[in-house]
Design an enzyme around this catalytic site. Sequence first.
Site, PDB file in Angstrom:
ATOM      1  N   ALA A  28       0.818  -1.213   0.000  1.00 30.55           N
ATOM      2  CA  ALA A  28       0.000   0.000   0.000  1.00 30.55           C
ATOM      3  C   ALA A  28       0.853   1.264   0.000  1.00 30.55           C
ATOM      4  O   ALA A  28       2.029   1.247   0.369  1.00 30.55           O
ATOM      5  CB  ALA A  28      -0.926   0.000   1.210  1.00 30.55           C
ATOM      6  N   ASP A 161       2.654  -7.167  11.890  1.00 29.55           N
ATOM      7  CA  ASP A 161       3.839  -6.417  11.442  1.00 29.55           C
ATOM      8  C   ASP A 161       4.203  -5.391  12.509  1.00 29.55           C
ATOM      9  O   ASP A 161       4.268  -4.193  12.254  1.00 29.55           O
ATOM     10  CB  ASP A 161       3.561  -5.734  10.100  1.00 29.55           C
ATOM     11  CG  ASP A 161       4.807  -5.108   9.495  1.00 29.55           C
ATOM     12  OD1 ASP A 161       5.925  -5.523   9.864  1.00 29.55           O
ATOM     13  OD2 ASP A 161       4.665  -4.190   8.660  1.00 29.55           O
TER      14      ASP A 161
END
Length: 261
Positions: A28, A161
Amino acid sequence: MTQEFIDKVSSYLTPDVDIAPISQGAEAIVFTTTTHPYLPRAKDSHQKYIIKYRPPKRYRHPQIDQALTKHRTLNESRLLAKLYLIPGLCVPQLIACDPYNGFIWLEFLGEDLPGGHGFSNLKNFLWMHDQDPYSDLVATTLRKVGRQIGLLHWNDYCHGDLTSSNIVLVRDGARWTPHLIDFGLGSVSNLVEDKGVDLYVLERAILSTHSKHAEKYNAWIMEGFEEVYREQGAKGAKKLKEVTKRFEEVRLRGRKRSMLG
């Protein structure tokens, strides 16, 4: 990132939506904007928002790509909406979602740190305090970080993450409140393996960027994490033991991989 690409993204949003790129990852691209998706723009408003965009991947079949983009955008949006309702857990507020085009509109969090130390994520904050690494402010902030992760895991969610760049600090007077961001790889999970991996990823991130002080920093984070579980009584203590045991196992596997290259 080319101006041509930015113009293309702008055409999806219409020219009335101003965008400025701030980061680009594998999945992204993140922009800031001063335009709210629904509300009229107030005069002289300095309010900012985040637009997260998942661009098409040319190496994938268009239909598969569209389906994956829709699924991942919806998944992240639904996850954020649920996390935002958990008492004490700090994440950006979801404002709007366009799953068909891969857009998520979010609350903007953070600010520029004084002295040119960059944006107020945890990584830059710790670098800013490198001359006084064991101050009360650093210790308190890291324990708060641990509490945020503890709340996330106690409610059976995982980040996926969890790096020091994905923890944004918001000023609260003389103190800072940590917020967890970027749940693109987040999930609902009660698996101790997933929670252990989350903790290990953050531990390694701290070690790689702040190696001199990493042992103390990670200890403070774990103090805050364990506090959340212990507040839940005997059940919490039992679950904490399971998570920390698996964390140690994940850490051991990581060390073996490092030794083997």
